[in-house]
Design a protein around this motif. Structure first.
Motif, short mmCIF file in Angstrom:
data_model
loop_
_atom_site.label_atom_id
_atom_site.label_comp_id
_atom_site.label_asym_id
_atom_site.label_seq_id
_atom_site.Cartn_x
_atom_site.Cartn_y
_atom_site.Cartn_z
N SER A 60 0.91 -1.24 0.17
CA SER A 60 -0.30 -0.29 0.24
C SER A 60 0.72 1.13 0.10
O SER A 60 -0.15 2.02 -0.01
N ILE A 61 2.41 1.20 0.39
CA ILE A 61 2.89 2.03 0.34
C ILE A 61 3.85 2.25 -1.53
O ILE A 61 4.66 1.31 -2.14
N VAL A 62 4.43 3.65 -2.39
CA VAL A 62 4.74 3.86 -2.99
C VAL A 62 5.72 4.96 -3.18
O VAL A 62 5.51 5.61 -2.18
N GLY A 63 7.21 4.44 -3.24
CA GLY A 63 8.09 5.37 -2.92
C GLY A 63 8.17 6.92 -3.89
O GLY A 63 7.78 6.04 -4.66
N MET A 64 8.79 7.54 -3.80
CA MET A 64 8.96 8.96 -3.75
C MET A 64 10.31 9.36 -4.29
O MET A 64 10.81 9.61 -2.61
N VAL A 65 10.84 9.55 -5.09
CA VAL A 65 12.71 10.07 -5.13
C VAL A 65 12.05 11.68 -5.43
O VAL A 65 11.61 11.86 -6.37
N SER A 66 13.26 12.43 -4.44
CA SER A 66 12.76 13.45 -5.03
C SER A 66 14.03 14.43 -4.52
O SER A 66 14.71 13.69 -4.53
N SER A 67 14.19 15.67 -5.17
CA SER A 67 15.63 16.06 -4.61
C SER A 67 15.71 16.32 -3.32
O SER A 67 14.94 16.42 -2.70
N CYS A 131 8.63 2.40 -7.37
CA CYS A 131 9.30 4.21 -6.80
C CYS A 131 8.43 4.92 -7.91
O CYS A 131 8.77 4.81 -8.85
N ILE A 132 8.34 5.87 -7.67
CA ILE A 132 8.13 6.86 -8.80
C ILE A 132 9.54 8.25 -9.37
O ILE A 132 9.84 8.33 -7.68
N LEU A 133 10.40 7.97 -9.96
CA LEU A 133 11.27 8.49 -10.99
C LEU A 133 10.91 10.05 -10.98
O LEU A 133 9.80 9.91 -11.49
N PRO A 134 12.10 10.67 -11.07
CA PRO A 134 12.04 12.05 -11.59
C PRO A 134 11.61 12.07 -13.16
O PRO A 134 11.97 11.29 -14.04
N PRO A 135 11.04 12.93 -13.66
CA PRO A 135 10.73 13.23 -15.01
C PRO A 135 11.59 13.25 -15.63
O PRO A 135 13.22 13.59 -15.70
N ILE A 136 11.44 13.33 -17.08
CA ILE A 136 13.27 12.79 -18.29
C ILE A 136 13.39 14.59 -18.52
O ILE A 136 12.06 15.77 -19.44
N PRO A 137 14.41 14.93 -18.71
CA PRO A 137 14.63 16.65 -18.75
C PRO A 137 14.88 16.33 -20.82
O PRO A 137 15.31 15.25 -21.55
N GLU A 138 14.49 18.00 -20.83
CA GLU A 138 14.40 17.86 -22.59
C GLU A 138 16.36 17.54 -22.71
O GLU A 138 15.63 17.69 -24.38
N LYS A 139 16.87 18.05 -22.53
CA LYS A 139 18.24 18.33 -22.39
C LYS A 139 19.47 16.86 -21.77
O LYS A 139 18.78 16.74 -20.61
N ASN A 140 19.89 16.86 -22.71
CA ASN A 140 21.35 15.77 -22.07
C ASN A 140 20.19 14.40 -20.53
O ASN A 140 20.43 14.90 -19.24
N ALA A 157 15.33 -7.60 -9.87
CA ALA A 157 15.77 -8.47 -9.13
C ALA A 157 15.37 -8.08 -7.48
O ALA A 157 15.48 -9.29 -6.85
N ASN A 158 15.35 -7.13 -7.32
CA ASN A 158 14.94 -6.71 -6.19
C ASN A 158 12.56 -6.59 -6.30
O ASN A 158 11.85 -6.41 -5.28
N ASN A 159 12.36 -7.18 -7.90
CA ASN A 159 11.16 -6.69 -7.38
C ASN A 159 10.27 -5.28 -7.00
O ASN A 159 9.37 -5.84 -6.76
N VAL A 160 11.30 -4.19 -7.58
CA VAL A 160 10.03 -2.75 -7.27
C VAL A 160 10.43 -2.85 -8.78
O VAL A 160 11.08 -2.23 -9.74
N GLN A 161 9.22 -1.74 -9.10
CA GLN A 161 8.24 -1.26 -10.47
C GLN A 161 8.61 -0.20 -10.44
O GLN A 161 8.93 0.88 -9.54
N LEU A 162 9.59 0.44 -11.06
CA LEU A 162 10.03 2.01 -11.46
C LEU A 162 9.36 2.99 -12.34
O LEU A 162 8.78 2.42 -13.63
N TRP A 163 8.74 3.63 -12.06
CA TRP A 163 7.23 4.73 -12.49
C TRP A 163 8.31 6.43 -12.69
O TRP A 163 8.23 6.70 -11.96
N VAL A 164 8.11 6.32 -13.88
CA VAL A 164 9.03 7.39 -14.51
C VAL A 164 7.72 8.89 -14.05
O VAL A 164 6.71 8.01 -15.77
#
Length: 221
Positions: A60-67, A131-140, A157-164
């Protein structure tokens, strides 16, 4: 044909490290899961780790990557901390962390990668399913793509989904498609579509194009 599944949710600008309180509120409002910012270093102690049963972390918990705060020196991102609650502006989707990953300065690059990796490792340790990941930047964004290529395999391998995070427009969708190919089409790397104020114009534009193609096809037949 495999059955398709659509999961919808609401994003609120408020953030809290008290997942127990968030879960209680979510259940009252009939939500299935909540999101919480992932800690970026071992110096951040979370009381909710021992207050919530392990089954809730894995279902029931989804992690978020933030700065982390070290990157929050601009006017658009501010962060204030108390003993139990962290309030982060709605703009903190981890963009500055991704920018640092692409830095030509090795120390800046290494620090960003350490923060990012710590968050993903912590999520795997807590059996957080996604885990919810940061958006892809327009450049670089090639450096970000390479990082994801490495850690998508590890997270799988750790059964973790990555959502961009991907904005609902053609350019953002194309960038995600490119990065996904760079990651060899990793099955656990997906996207979470963000419907913001600009999404309506893209939908209307798509509808007009579809209507024109249909009319042309009808005329040709």
């Amino acid at each position: 044909m495999a059955e398709s599944t659509f999961i919808g949710g609401l994003s609120f600008p408020q953030r809290s490290d008290d997942s127990l309180l968030l879960l209680q509120d979510a259940r009252q409002d009939s939500f299935d899961f909540i999101t919480t910012n992932l800690p970026h270093s071992s110096s951040l102690n979370r009381q909710d780790v021992t207050l919530i049963e392990s089954k809730w972390w894995s279902t029931s918990i989804v992690g978020m990557v933030s700065s982390p705060p070290v990157y929050s020196n601009n006017e658009m991102e501010t962060e204030t901390e108390t003993e139990s609650t962290t309030s982060t502006s709605k703009w903190n989707f981890g963009q500055d962390l991704v920018t640092a990953l692409s830095s030509k300065d090795r120390s800046t690059n290494a620090m960003a990668e350490n923060h990012f990796t710590y968050m993903l490792d912590w999520a795997a340790h807590m059996n957080i399913p996604a885990c919810i990941l940061p958006p892809i930047p327009e450049k670089n964004y090639v450096a970000y793509g390479r990082y994801l290529a490495t850690h998508a395999l590890k997270s799988s391998a750790n059964n973790v989904q990555l959502w961009v995070r991907v904005a609902f427009n053609q350019e953002s969708l194309e960038r995600f498609n490119f990065v996904h190919k760079l990651c060899d089409g990793a099955m656990n790397l997906g996207c979470i579509i963000m419907f913001d104020s600009n999404a309506l114009s893209f939908i209307q534009k798509t509808q007009v194009q579809t209507s024109t193609l249909t009319s042309t096809s009808t005329s040709s037949s």
